[in-house]
Design an enzyme around this catalytic site. Structure first.
Site, PDB file in Angstrom:
ATOM      1  N   CYS A 110      22.746  41.653  36.977  1.00  0.00           N
ATOM      2  CA  CYS A 110      21.523  41.990  37.688  1.00  0.00           C
ATOM      3  C   CYS A 110      20.430  42.454  36.733  1.00  0.00           C
ATOM      4  O   CYS A 110      20.701  43.153  35.760  1.00  0.00           O
ATOM      5  CB  CYS A 110      21.791  43.083  38.704  1.00  0.00           C
ATOM      6  SG  CYS A 110      23.067  42.684  39.905  1.00  0.00           S
ATOM      7  N   GLU A 120      36.569  29.233  32.205  1.00  0.00           N
ATOM      8  CA  GLU A 120      35.230  29.737  32.535  1.00  0.00           C
ATOM      9  C   GLU A 120      34.274  28.633  32.949  1.00  0.00           C
ATOM     10  O   GLU A 120      33.521  28.790  33.918  1.00  0.00           O
ATOM     11  CB  GLU A 120      34.615  30.451  31.317  1.00  0.00           C
ATOM     12  CG  GLU A 120      35.016  31.887  31.124  1.00  0.00           C
ATOM     13  CD  GLU A 120      34.310  32.514  29.932  1.00  0.00           C
ATOM     14  OE1 GLU A 120      33.763  33.610  30.093  1.00  0.00           O
ATOM     15  OE2 GLU A 120      34.297  31.903  28.847  1.00  0.00           O
ATOM     16  N   LYS A 128      26.446  36.924  32.441  1.00  0.00           N
ATOM     17  CA  LYS A 128      26.464  37.082  30.994  1.00  0.00           C
ATOM     18  C   LYS A 128      26.711  38.526  30.589  1.00  0.00           C
ATOM     19  O   LYS A 128      27.540  38.819  29.742  1.00  0.00           O
ATOM     20  CB  LYS A 128      25.140  36.591  30.409  1.00  0.00           C
ATOM     21  CG  LYS A 128      25.059  36.659  28.882  1.00  0.00           C
ATOM     22  CD  LYS A 128      26.029  35.691  28.254  1.00  0.00           C
ATOM     23  CE  LYS A 128      26.021  35.764  26.743  1.00  0.00           C
ATOM     24  NZ  LYS A 128      27.087  34.951  26.157  1.00  0.00           N
ATOM     25  N   HIS A 131      60.694  32.011  27.595  1.00  0.00           N
ATOM     26  CA  HIS A 131      60.935  33.146  28.482  1.00  0.00           C
ATOM     27  C   HIS A 131      60.174  33.029  29.799  1.00  0.00           C
ATOM     28  O   HIS A 131      59.931  34.041  30.463  1.00  0.00           O
ATOM     29  CB  HIS A 131      60.564  34.454  27.779  1.00  0.00           C
ATOM     30  CG  HIS A 131      61.422  34.744  26.590  1.00  0.00           C
ATOM     31  ND1 HIS A 131      62.748  35.102  26.692  1.00  0.00           N
ATOM     32  CD2 HIS A 131      61.147  34.700  25.260  1.00  0.00           C
ATOM     33  CE1 HIS A 131      63.256  35.279  25.482  1.00  0.00           C
ATOM     34  NE2 HIS A 131      62.300  35.037  24.594  1.00  0.00           N
ATOM     35  N   GLU A 165      41.495  32.941  23.788  1.00  0.00           N
ATOM     36  CA  GLU A 165      40.068  32.632  23.862  1.00  0.00           C
ATOM     37  C   GLU A 165      39.840  31.178  24.270  1.00  0.00           C
ATOM     38  O   GLU A 165      38.944  30.874  25.066  1.00  0.00           O
ATOM     39  CB  GLU A 165      39.401  32.934  22.517  1.00  0.00           C
ATOM     40  CG  GLU A 165      37.946  32.526  22.403  1.00  0.00           C
ATOM     41  CD  GLU A 165      37.009  33.264  23.344  1.00  0.00           C
ATOM     42  OE1 GLU A 165      35.830  32.896  23.394  1.00  0.00           O
ATOM     43  OE2 GLU A 165      37.445  34.214  24.042  1.00  0.00           O
ATOM     44  N   ASN A 199      20.731  47.868  40.350  1.00  0.00           N
ATOM     45  CA  ASN A 199      21.876  47.373  39.580  1.00  0.00           C
ATOM     46  C   ASN A 199      22.993  48.403  39.700  1.00  0.00           C
ATOM     47  O   ASN A 199      22.739  49.602  39.620  1.00  0.00           O
ATOM     48  CB  ASN A 199      21.523  47.220  38.095  1.00  0.00           C
ATOM     49  CG  ASN A 199      20.504  46.139  37.841  1.00  0.00           C
ATOM     50  OD1 ASN A 199      20.145  45.386  38.733  1.00  0.00           O
ATOM     51  ND2 ASN A 199      20.027  46.076  36.616  1.00  0.00           N
ATOM     52  N   GLY A 200      24.237  47.935  39.820  1.00  0.00           N
ATOM     53  CA  GLY A 200      25.360  48.860  39.878  1.00  0.00           C
ATOM     54  C   GLY A 200      26.084  48.797  41.209  1.00  0.00           C
ATOM     55  O   GLY A 200      25.859  47.894  42.020  1.00  0.00           O
ATOM     56  N   TRP A 260      23.341  39.560  41.018  1.00  0.00           N
ATOM     57  CA  TRP A 260      24.670  38.964  40.939  1.00  0.00           C
ATOM     58  C   TRP A 260      25.502  39.646  42.020  1.00  0.00           C
ATOM     59  O   TRP A 260      25.686  40.862  42.012  1.00  0.00           O
ATOM     60  CB  TRP A 260      25.273  39.190  39.561  1.00  0.00           C
ATOM     61  CG  TRP A 260      26.592  38.517  39.337  1.00  0.00           C
ATOM     62  CD1 TRP A 260      26.809  37.217  39.019  1.00  0.00           C
ATOM     63  CD2 TRP A 260      27.889  39.128  39.379  1.00  0.00           C
ATOM     64  NE1 TRP A 260      28.150  36.975  38.862  1.00  0.00           N
ATOM     65  CE2 TRP A 260      28.840  38.139  39.083  1.00  0.00           C
ATOM     66  CE3 TRP A 260      28.328  40.425  39.636  1.00  0.00           C
ATOM     67  CZ2 TRP A 260      30.207  38.401  39.043  1.00  0.00           C
ATOM     68  CZ3 TRP A 260      29.686  40.686  39.604  1.00  0.00           C
ATOM     69  CH2 TRP A 260      30.611  39.672  39.308  1.00  0.00           C
ATOM     70  N   ARG A 294      21.595  36.220  31.907  1.00  0.00           N
ATOM     71  CA  ARG A 294      22.670  37.125  32.309  1.00  0.00           C
ATOM     72  C   ARG A 294      23.498  36.555  33.459  1.00  0.00           C
ATOM     73  O   ARG A 294      24.622  36.990  33.678  1.00  0.00           O
ATOM     74  CB  ARG A 294      22.083  38.472  32.752  1.00  0.00           C
ATOM     75  CG  ARG A 294      21.498  39.302  31.629  1.00  0.00           C
ATOM     76  CD  ARG A 294      20.897  40.567  32.171  1.00  0.00           C
ATOM     77  NE  ARG A 294      20.559  41.499  31.101  1.00  0.00           N
ATOM     78  CZ  ARG A 294      20.757  42.802  31.155  1.00  0.00           C
ATOM     79  NH1 ARG A 294      21.316  43.330  32.213  1.00  0.00           N
ATOM     80  NH2 ARG A 294      20.412  43.585  30.158  1.00  0.00           N
ATOM     81  N   LYS A 314      37.782  30.018  27.631  1.00  0.00           N
ATOM     82  CA  LYS A 314      36.633  29.126  27.611  1.00  0.00           C
ATOM     83  C   LYS A 314      36.820  27.967  28.578  1.00  0.00           C
ATOM     84  O   LYS A 314      35.900  27.584  29.303  1.00  0.00           O
ATOM     85  CB  LYS A 314      36.394  28.592  26.187  1.00  0.00           C
ATOM     86  CG  LYS A 314      35.812  29.600  25.245  1.00  0.00           C
ATOM     87  CD  LYS A 314      34.381  29.956  25.615  1.00  0.00           C
ATOM     88  CE  LYS A 314      33.993  31.332  25.110  1.00  0.00           C
ATOM     89  NZ  LYS A 314      34.542  32.443  25.868  1.00  0.00           N
TER      90      LYS A 314
END
Length: 605
Positions: free
Chosen positions: A2, A485, A600, A501, A478, A99-100, A74, A27, A482
């Site tokens: 946000c 995402e 973001k 396992h 990572e 925001n929050g 967001w 963002r 990616k």
């Protein structure tokens, strides 16, 4: 995540608000909106598409005003639909952006409903707007001061009232908010970047502050209710909007910017010194007997790689914790532990809260690794290292990750040198390797055509498995992150030794298995794990070094990196995984730079 922009000026501020939102688009957001105080009444426009659509609405309505607030949202509480988009109104007299997350919103909602307030949204934000309205007596500043005392959770807010046409009130707790100072105009924003090109004179609000801006000045009261001075500093941010150039997406551009980003991060470094981290005499770093790394997402994976470096080079016990878990568990503090927080934006809510928690336990040795000089994280730690990745627009982090790894490797070398575990010959060798990294990254980027070929096969899959060992297990993590995402393919990563396992049960011809296979001490063990995959009919996609003697055969696809890079090998091996994810997402038609449901800069818990 946000974004907030607000202003009180002697000119039409709608273009400034819209431009501020554009600068915060990277963002990630689901909706956006603006509220203006015009002719002593509130006007509002909102969109669930993009800021560009909001701009068109403003032009069509010929909306102009000298006071207003704007927001990119967001979604947390309530779906990303127009009625939940900010600004939120209360009885047409108060407009608020937030925001929050307000944790006691249910309690406040019940109370406000009893007072006759009707709720039109599903948001937690609406309780703040109605609460301010219930306390409003023609003094917006006092109403906000009283209202925030009732709030539990995290917030940065900006509020305007139709009856006060030259005033914007802001408040923050757990979420950033800054004041921008101009000539005959003042601004509020969640990030100084939003004001780039408008003003570079910035005052940072502190935890619990309530501020009022007008055309000719601002005032701030602290959490204790006392008037407070907040220093105005000149903050340099990028004054230009990032351009794609020849690239199709910002993520692709940022992948290819990694040689330059690493070179810029290493610029001017002639030797290993505590001064690199803001500790010229080493008085802080010398006290460190162990390391605690706190981070989230991709930054957490950079910390997992660094754990190997800190323990192998500096011989310091190292823990790496997900910030959102660390802050809520009973831990054993140690005042001789160096707490390292890692974040691209420096505003990640969970990491900032984890830092605050660590300090509350008496852990005062703190260091931030961050890509934004003006961020809260850089201001709230004793030491810091600024990476020079440049603005990263794509939600999926690439160049920020590799520059974080460079910074963490430099820190490992610094701590090793402090502990007399880094002979001069070794220092020179590692510095040579670091300086060669941009060229080595360029060679890794040249593998793009081969990764495009792999992507053609991955695009038809719905699941993938990533394997790595030692230093490269976090790189497998990572790579999986990616892929999931931006392509929305379900991907998981495991230490290759764990395959038998449990995860081996998933391996079939339909499950591609990506293996990070550098020529290191664990290679032969890894080859055995690869045979376990082939014996079950699984197809392997192997990222190998040139001299690993892994042959491409039926069911074994190999891409060879030009050289083995020792301890710095993870920085090279992540590049093909970034390219694989990018080209797979491209073929699946995903919104690469703005993947669904993600943001973001994660400024909520």
């Amino acid at each position: 995540m946000c974004g907030i922009v607000g202003s009180a000026a002697r000119r039409n501020i709608l273009p400034i608000l819209v431009e501020g939102l554009r600068r915060l688009e990277y963002r990630g957001y689901d909706s956006c909106g603006v509220a203006a105080v015009a002719n002593n009444r509130l006007e509002r426009l909102r969109s669930v598409t993009r800021v560009a659509d909001l701009s068109i609405q403003i032009e069509k309505k010929h909306l102009a005003a000298e006071t207003g607030i704007a927001h990119t949202r967001w979604a947390t509480h309530g779906a990303p639909v127009t009625r939940n988009a900010h600004p939120i109104f209360s009885r047409g007299e108060i407009a608020l952006v937030h925001n929050g997350i307000i944790e006691n919103h249910d309690e406040l909602r019940y109370e406000l409903k009893a007072k006759g307030y009707a709720f039109d949204t599903q948001t937690d934000t609406e309780v703040i707007a109605h609460l301010v309205h219930s306390l409003y007596r023609r003094n917006l500043f006092e109403a906000v001061r009283k209202a925030v005392k009732r709030l539990a959770g995290a917030y940065a807010i900006a509020v305007v009232a139709g009856r006060e046409p030259h005033c914007v009130v802001g408040a923050r707790a757990g979420s950033p908010l800054v004041i921008g100072v101009g000539k005959g105009e003042h601004f509020l924003a969640s990030d100084a970047l939003a004001l780039s090109g408008t003003t570079d004179r910035i005052a940072y609000l502190e935890e619990g502050d309530v501020a009022e801006i007008g055309r000719d000045g601002f005032r701030v009261f602290d959490a204790a209710g006392r008037e407070a001075k907040r220093a105005v500093a000149t903050v340099k941010t990028s004054g230009t909007t990032a351009e794609l150039g020849p690239y199709r997406h910002f993520m692709q551009k940022e992948i290819f910017e990694q040689p330059r980003a690493v070179a810029d991060t290493l610029e001017g470094i002639e030797g290993i010194s505590t001064a690199l981290f803001g500790d010229p005499k080493g008085t802080v770093l010398r006290k460190a007997k162990s390391i605690l790394i706190l981070a989230c997402g991709t930054s957490f994976y950079s910390g997992l790689v660094a754990k190997y470096w800190f323990e192998a080079l500096a011989r310091l016990p190292t823990q790496v914790e997900i910030a959102s878990e660390y802050r809520y568990r009973e831990s054993i503090p140690d005042r001789d532990t160096l707490v390292v927080v890692v974040s691209q934006s420096g505003e990640t809510a969970d990491t900032l809260a984890a830092l605050k928690h660590a300090r509350s336990l008496g852990q005062k040795l703190t260091l931030a690794i961050c890509n934004v000089a003006s961020s809260a994280m850089m201001r709230e730690t004793r030491l810091g290292f600024l990476t020079h990745a440049g603005v990263e627009i794509g939600v999926a982090s690439t160049k920020a990750f590799t520059t974080q790894l460079v910074a963490l490797f430099l820190l490992a070398l610094t701590l090793a040198k402090l502990g007399r575990k880094l002979p001069a010959k070794e220092e020179r060798k590692h510095l040579r390797s670091l300086r060669h990294l941009p060229k080595a990254l360029g060679a890794a980027l040249a593998l793009e055509p081969q990764l495009m070929s792999w992507a053609g096969r991955f695009a038809k899959k719905e699941h993938a498995l990533f394997l790595g060992r030692g230093l490269h297990y976090p790189i497998a993590l990572e790579g999986a992150l990616k892929l999931k995402e931006i392509s929305y393919i379900h991907a998981e990563a495991y230490p290759a030794g764990e395959l038998k396992h449990g995860p081996l049960a998933l391996v079939t011809a339909a499950m591609p298995v990506v293996t990070v296979a550098p020529n290191d001490a664990l290679l032969e063990k890894l080859k055995s794990n690869m045979q376990e995959v082939r014996a079950r009919g699984g197809e392997l996609y192997v990222l190998a070094d040139a001299d690993t003697r892994i042959a491409a055969t039926a069911g074994v696809n190999v891409v060879r990196l030009p050289e083995h890079y020792g301890l710095l090998s993870p920085i090279l091996h992540v590049v093909p995984l970034q390219l694989l994810a990018y080209h797979t997402a491209l073929l699946r038609g995903s919104d690469v730079d703005k993947p669904r449901n993600l943001a973001k800069s994660v400024t909520v818990e």
